[in-house]
Design an enzyme around this catalytic site. Structure first.
Site, PDB file in Angstrom:
ATOM      1  N   HIS A  28       0.832  -1.209   0.000  1.00  0.00           N
ATOM      2  CA  HIS A  28       0.000   0.000   0.000  1.00  0.00           C
ATOM      3  C   HIS A  28       0.860   1.249   0.000  1.00  0.00           C
ATOM      4  CE1 HIS A  28      -4.024  -1.787   0.816  1.00  0.00           C
ATOM      5  NE2 HIS A  28      -3.295  -2.768   1.312  1.00  0.00           N
TER       6      HIS A  28
ATOM      7  N   GLU B 170       3.067  -0.425   4.184  1.00  0.00           N
ATOM      8  CA  GLU B 170       2.512   0.908   3.896  1.00  0.00           C
ATOM      9  C   GLU B 170       3.677   1.871   3.759  1.00  0.00           C
ATOM     10  OE1 GLU B 170      -0.778   3.061   3.089  1.00  0.00           O
ATOM     11  OE2 GLU B 170      -1.265   1.479   4.520  1.00  0.00           O
TER      12      GLU B 170
END
Length: 308
Positions: free
Chosen positions: A113, A174
């Site tokens: 992500h 992330e």
């Protein structure tokens, strides 16, 4: 702590495009698919473009946020003609990579992500088990170009809503800041390095290396904070300049949070906590200005692969 022996890992999934406008994972997976990556020594590797319809239109999702579709209740819900595309896709991914909580699930699922927040490289876990803690420490020791941190979502597995919960072990990577719909080389490279290190760790673990115990810090989610709003629900303030880009900097009582459009500073009240996902673009629709966490230190034992 006593030494722990763990089963070897034989199946790994590397996923990207769960949010179709988070470009790092899209291009890492596409590159792995282009190179026909299917194995790394002692284990199989499956690169998966998880939300191809959203990727095609470069949007976070088309009908429903795919990364909120992996609770037990949603995965077992009946599919009809009116079922949102992403919920259908979640059930397809669960069949391919799971089933969630089942013996046939992949041994490790990594979902890639991006965030618009200034968070560096974060590994997001539900379960901080011995293997994932060792992986975190391994990546931290090998990457120095950006901070490497861990976020724990303390949620029961049945309510775990994101894709990484489908694997026996799993975490999201992330990386930010990166605007959605944009690919930055520096962000791509650090995420790719984390993926490569994950596969390197598994190869060494399966080959019999003993990884010594130690300690790591993780940030455990406490709550989410919305923007100030008026009676009609409209936002009345922006993130304060002194908070902006200061993800994981300790927030103390009296520290500024928001600057209202009339010039008033709104301050933090309550206990000292750590903010993250500050001013994340995708969270405006979720009414989240930032999230707050406590920092915890976890100890873990030495581990090695089980011997026959």
């Amino acid at each position: 702590m006593e030494h722990v022996s763990l089963a070897p890992l034989s199946r790994v999934a590397i996923c990207g495009g769960t949010h179709g406008n988070e470009m790092t994972g899209v291009y890492i997976v596409r590159e792995m698919q282009r190179k026909k990556v299917s194995a790394a020594g002692s284990f199989s590797v499956t690169p998966v473009l998880t939300n191809p319809r959203a990727v095609d239109v470069c949007r976070r999702y088309t009908d429903k946020d795919l990364n909120r579709c992996f609770t037990d209740a949603l995965l077992s819900s009946p599919v009809t003609d009116s079922t949102p595309y992403e919920l259908k896709r979640a059930q397809e991914l669960n069949a391919q990579l799971g089933p969630k909580g089942g013996k046939e699930a992949v041994d490790l699922l990594v979902d890639l992500h991006n965030t618009t927040a200034n968070m560096g490289l974060c590994l997001i876990f539900y379960s901080l088990d011995w293997l994932t803690l060792h992986l975190l420490k391994y990546i931290q020791n090998k990457i120095s170009s950006v901070p490497v941190r861990a976020i724990q979502l303390d949620i029961p597995l049945s309510d775990a809503y994101s894709l990484e919960a489908v694997g026996k072990h799993g975490f999201a990577i992330e990386v930010g800041p990166q605007p959605h719909g944009v690919l930055r080389a520096d962000i791509f490279n650090v995420a790719k390095k984390a993926v490569d290190l994950t596969l390197e760790f598994i190869q060494e673990f399966n080959a019999g290396r003993t990884f010594e115990g130690g300690e790591v810090e993780a940030f455990t989610l406490v709550k989410s904070i919305d923007y100030p709003r008026d009676s009609s629900g409209e936002i009345t303030a922006a993130i304060h300049p002194e908070l902006q880009d200061n993800d994981f900097k300790l927030l103390r009582p009296g520290d500024p949070l928001f600057l209202s459009f009339s010039g008033e500073t709104l301050i933090h009240e309550g206990e000292e906590l750590y903010p993250f996902f500050i001013n994340e673009c995708a969270y405006y629709e979720k009414k989240v200005a930032f999230q707050l966490a406590r920092k915890t230190t976890y100890s873990f034992p030495s581990v090695s692969v089980e011997k026959d």
